[in-house]
Design a protein around this motif. Structure first.
Motif, PDB file in Angstrom:
ATOM      1  N   HIS A 176      28.362  66.087 -16.178  1.00  0.00           N
ATOM      2  CA  HIS A 176      27.813  66.868 -17.287  1.00  0.00           C
ATOM      3  C   HIS A 176      26.854  67.928 -16.770  1.00  0.00           C
ATOM      4  CE1 HIS A 176      28.735  62.883 -19.043  1.00  0.00           C
ATOM      5  NE2 HIS A 176      29.160  63.615 -20.046  1.00  0.00           N
ATOM      6  N   LEU A 177      26.764  69.000 -17.517  1.00  0.00           N
ATOM      7  CA  LEU A 177      25.725  70.009 -17.315  1.00  0.00           C
ATOM      8  C   LEU A 177      25.232  70.362 -18.711  1.00  0.00           C
ATOM      9  CD1 LEU A 177      24.227  71.861 -15.324  1.00  0.00           C
ATOM     10  CD2 LEU A 177      25.984  73.574 -15.770  1.00  0.00           C
ATOM     11  N   THR A 178      23.935  70.213 -18.934  1.00  0.00           N
ATOM     12  CA  THR A 178      23.367  70.419 -20.263  1.00  0.00           C
ATOM     13  C   THR A 178      22.174  71.354 -20.175  1.00  0.00           C
ATOM     14  OG1 THR A 178      24.057  68.206 -20.929  1.00  0.00           O
ATOM     15  CG2 THR A 178      22.345  69.246 -22.256  1.00  0.00           C
ATOM     16  N   ASP A 179      22.110  72.267 -21.118  1.00  0.00           N
ATOM     17  CA  ASP A 179      20.953  73.140 -21.306  1.00  0.00           C
ATOM     18  C   ASP A 179      20.446  72.853 -22.715  1.00  0.00           C
ATOM     19  OD1 ASP A 179      19.195  75.206 -21.970  1.00  0.00           O
ATOM     20  OD2 ASP A 179      20.384  76.760 -20.973  1.00  0.00           O
ATOM     21  N   GLU A 180      19.477  71.953 -22.820  1.00  0.00           N
ATOM     22  CA  GLU A 180      18.971  71.530 -24.131  1.00  0.00           C
ATOM     23  C   GLU A 180      18.351  72.688 -24.909  1.00  0.00           C
ATOM     24  OE1 GLU A 180      19.420  68.725 -25.655  1.00  0.00           O
ATOM     25  OE2 GLU A 180      20.231  67.550 -24.009  1.00  0.00           O
ATOM     26  N   ALA A 181      17.690  73.610 -24.208  1.00  0.00           N
ATOM     27  CA  ALA A 181      17.027  74.728 -24.878  1.00  0.00           C
ATOM     28  C   ALA A 181      18.021  75.576 -25.667  1.00  0.00           C
ATOM     29  CB  ALA A 181      16.278  75.583 -23.854  1.00  0.00           C
ATOM     30  N   GLN A 182      19.246  75.740 -25.151  1.00  0.00           N
ATOM     31  CA  GLN A 182      20.265  76.542 -25.833  1.00  0.00           C
ATOM     32  C   GLN A 182      21.332  75.678 -26.497  1.00  0.00           C
ATOM     33  OE1 GLN A 182      21.387  80.430 -24.096  1.00  0.00           O
ATOM     34  NE2 GLN A 182      20.529  79.569 -22.207  1.00  0.00           N
ATOM     35  N   ASN A 183      21.157  74.358 -26.439  1.00  0.00           N
ATOM     36  CA  ASN A 183      22.115  73.406 -26.991  1.00  0.00           C
ATOM     37  C   ASN A 183      23.522  73.631 -26.419  1.00  0.00           C
ATOM     38  OD1 ASN A 183      22.858  71.153 -28.464  1.00  0.00           O
ATOM     39  ND2 ASN A 183      23.133  72.274 -30.381  1.00  0.00           N
ATOM     40  N   ILE A 184      23.580  73.757 -25.092  1.00  0.00           N
ATOM     41  CA  ILE A 184      24.837  73.926 -24.349  1.00  0.00           C
ATOM     42  C   ILE A 184      25.164  72.607 -23.671  1.00  0.00           C
ATOM     43  CG2 ILE A 184      25.927  75.058 -22.376  1.00  0.00           C
ATOM     44  CD1 ILE A 184      24.204  77.544 -23.034  1.00  0.00           C
ATOM     45  N   HIS A 185      26.401  72.146 -23.847  1.00  0.00           N
ATOM     46  CA  HIS A 185      26.842  70.889 -23.262  1.00  0.00           C
ATOM     47  C   HIS A 185      28.204  71.107 -22.607  1.00  0.00           C
ATOM     48  CE1 HIS A 185      23.695  68.873 -25.580  1.00  0.00           C
ATOM     49  NE2 HIS A 185      24.029  69.739 -26.527  1.00  0.00           N
ATOM     50  N   LEU A 186      28.268  70.865 -21.301  1.00  0.00           N
ATOM     51  CA  LEU A 186      29.501  71.029 -20.539  1.00  0.00           C
ATOM     52  C   LEU A 186      29.880  69.688 -19.941  1.00  0.00           C
ATOM     53  CD1 LEU A 186      28.444  74.274 -18.627  1.00  0.00           C
ATOM     54  CD2 LEU A 186      29.573  74.103 -20.859  1.00  0.00           C
ATOM     55  N   GLU A 187      31.179  69.411 -19.896  1.00  0.00           N
ATOM     56  CA  GLU A 187      31.635  68.124 -19.360  1.00  0.00           C
ATOM     57  C   GLU A 187      32.984  68.286 -18.674  1.00  0.00           C
ATOM     58  OE1 GLU A 187      32.167  63.556 -20.861  1.00  0.00           O
ATOM     59  OE2 GLU A 187      32.805  65.122 -22.238  1.00  0.00           O
ATOM     60  N   LEU A 188      33.125  67.612 -17.542  1.00  0.00           N
ATOM     61  CA  LEU A 188      34.413  67.407 -16.875  1.00  0.00           C
ATOM     62  C   LEU A 188      34.585  65.903 -16.769  1.00  0.00           C
ATOM     63  CD1 LEU A 188      34.143  70.024 -13.979  1.00  0.00           C
ATOM     64  CD2 LEU A 188      35.487  70.235 -16.081  1.00  0.00           C
ATOM     65  N   THR A 189      35.743  65.405 -17.172  1.00  0.00           N
ATOM     66  CA  THR A 189      35.946  63.959 -17.202  1.00  0.00           C
ATOM     67  C   THR A 189      37.412  63.604 -17.002  1.00  0.00           C
ATOM     68  OG1 THR A 189      35.583  61.943 -18.498  1.00  0.00           O
ATOM     69  CG2 THR A 189      36.200  63.924 -19.729  1.00  0.00           C
ATOM     70  N   TYR A 190      37.649  62.422 -16.506  1.00  0.00           N
ATOM     71  CA  TYR A 190      39.010  61.878 -16.417  1.00  0.00           C
ATOM     72  C   TYR A 190      39.343  61.030 -17.645  1.00  0.00           C
ATOM     73  CZ  TYR A 190      39.837  63.393 -11.626  1.00  0.00           C
ATOM     74  OH  TYR A 190      40.065  64.165 -10.513  1.00  0.00           O
ATOM     75  N   ALA A 191      38.359  60.784 -18.478  1.00  0.00           N
ATOM     76  CA  ALA A 191      38.553  59.953 -19.668  1.00  0.00           C
ATOM     77  C   ALA A 191      39.030  60.814 -20.844  1.00  0.00           C
ATOM     78  CB  ALA A 191      37.238  59.265 -20.032  1.00  0.00           C
ATOM     79  N   PRO A 192      39.660  60.199 -21.838  1.00  0.00           N
ATOM     80  CA  PRO A 192      40.033  60.963 -23.031  1.00  0.00           C
ATOM     81  C   PRO A 192      38.809  61.652 -23.639  1.00  0.00           C
ATOM     82  CG  PRO A 192      41.154  58.857 -23.050  1.00  0.00           C
ATOM     83  CD  PRO A 192      40.156  58.808 -21.905  1.00  0.00           C
ATOM     84  N   LEU A 193      39.032  62.853 -24.162  1.00  0.00           N
ATOM     85  CA  LEU A 193      37.955  63.634 -24.757  1.00  0.00           C
ATOM     86  C   LEU A 193      37.645  63.127 -26.159  1.00  0.00           C
ATOM     87  CD1 LEU A 193      39.120  67.154 -23.561  1.00  0.00           C
ATOM     88  CD2 LEU A 193      37.302  65.726 -22.588  1.00  0.00           C
ATOM     89  N   ASN A 194      36.385  63.292 -26.571  1.00  0.00           N
ATOM     90  CA  ASN A 194      35.940  62.793 -27.860  1.00  0.00           C
ATOM     91  C   ASN A 194      35.485  63.958 -28.740  1.00  0.00           C
ATOM     92  OD1 ASN A 194      34.520  61.709 -30.017  1.00  0.00           O
ATOM     93  ND2 ASN A 194      33.695  60.023 -28.809  1.00  0.00           N
ATOM     94  N   PRO A 195      36.358  64.445 -29.629  1.00  0.00           N
ATOM     95  CA  PRO A 195      35.983  65.570 -30.489  1.00  0.00           C
ATOM     96  C   PRO A 195      34.771  65.285 -31.378  1.00  0.00           C
ATOM     97  CG  PRO A 195      38.330  65.104 -30.656  1.00  0.00           C
ATOM     98  CD  PRO A 195      37.731  64.007 -29.854  1.00  0.00           C
ATOM     99  N   GLN A 196      34.639  64.072 -31.891  1.00  0.00           N
ATOM    100  CA  GLN A 196      33.498  63.755 -32.752  1.00  0.00           C
ATOM    101  C   GLN A 196      32.189  63.837 -31.975  1.00  0.00           C
ATOM    102  OE1 GLN A 196      33.557  63.279 -36.217  1.00  0.00           O
ATOM    103  NE2 GLN A 196      31.397  63.706 -35.814  1.00  0.00           N
ATOM    104  N   ALA A 197      32.194  63.399 -30.730  1.00  0.00           N
ATOM    105  CA  ALA A 197      30.979  63.499 -29.915  1.00  0.00           C
ATOM    106  C   ALA A 197      30.603  64.965 -29.707  1.00  0.00           C
ATOM    107  CB  ALA A 197      31.184  62.800 -28.571  1.00  0.00           C
ATOM    108  N   ALA A 198      31.607  65.833 -29.542  1.00  0.00           N
ATOM    109  CA  ALA A 198      31.337  67.265 -29.385  1.00  0.00           C
ATOM    110  C   ALA A 198      30.695  67.821 -30.653  1.00  0.00           C
ATOM    111  CB  ALA A 198      32.623  68.007 -29.047  1.00  0.00           C
TER     112      ALA A 198
END
Length: 177
Positions: free
Chosen positions: A21-43
């Motif tokens: 993960h790479l997160t910039d809380e100040a701008q509410n930016i959330h980046l993720e690379l994963t081998y697991a299924p993606l979770n649209p609700q979490a996004a």
């Protein structure tokens, strides 16, 4: 006869070193690379804000054919330090240009079966026009610039590596790429 040492899997290819993960809380930016299924609700949960009147979610999923050739699955690979640098620039530019209140860009690596998501883009803004435009723009720029490579694996056993930038939003070959 000399014994050969097993070769260690590079960390960027080892699913055990994910999710990243790479997160910039100040701008509410959330980046993720994963081998697991993606979770649209979490996004959507990450971009949710009392200031957001619009939340747009895009899921890019594996389809079962490519140019009338049956597809078995897709497989993705990336080099995270470079990929995160590119995705962070894309996200920051979108926040600045469209006044977003949040953005998530999540990409799956490894095997992605038919009907499962390989990319999730979620954006939020005060109003719908900015969210719609930002969501599509972020997707197109990710496909053009992000260092993520796709291998299409066909039912007949064949496979082809592709860059996402080879095709436009309608699936047509981009001339000169």
């Amino acid at each position: 006869m000399a014994s050969e040492e097993p070769t260690a899997t590079p960390a960027h290819l080892d699913p055990q070193t994910y999710p990243r993960h790479l997160t910039d809380e100040a701008q509410n930016i959330h980046l993720e690379l994963t081998y697991a299924p993606l979770n649209p609700q979490a996004a959507l949960d990450k971009i949710s804000s009392p200031a957001a009147g619009a939340n747009v979610l895009f899921l890019g999923t594996t389809r079962n054919t490519f140019e009338d050739r049956p597809v078995a699955q897709l497989s993705y690979t990336a080099y995270p330090p470079l990929t995160f640098k590119t995705l962070a620039g894309i996200a920051r530019d979108a926040v600045a240009k469209h006044g977003l209140t949040g953005i998530v860009i999540a990409h799956r690596l490894g095997v992605v079966p038919i009907r499962e998501a390989s990319i999730v883009i979620a954006v939020s803004s005060g109003h719908r026009r900015a969210a719609w435009r930002a969501g599509e723009e972020v997707l197109e720029i990710c496909k053009e610039k992000a260092e993520i490579w796709k291998r299409e694996e066909f039912v007949d056993g064949g496979m082809e590596w592709r860059e996402n930038r080879e095709r436009d939003g309608d699936g047509k070959v981009v001339v000169g790429k």
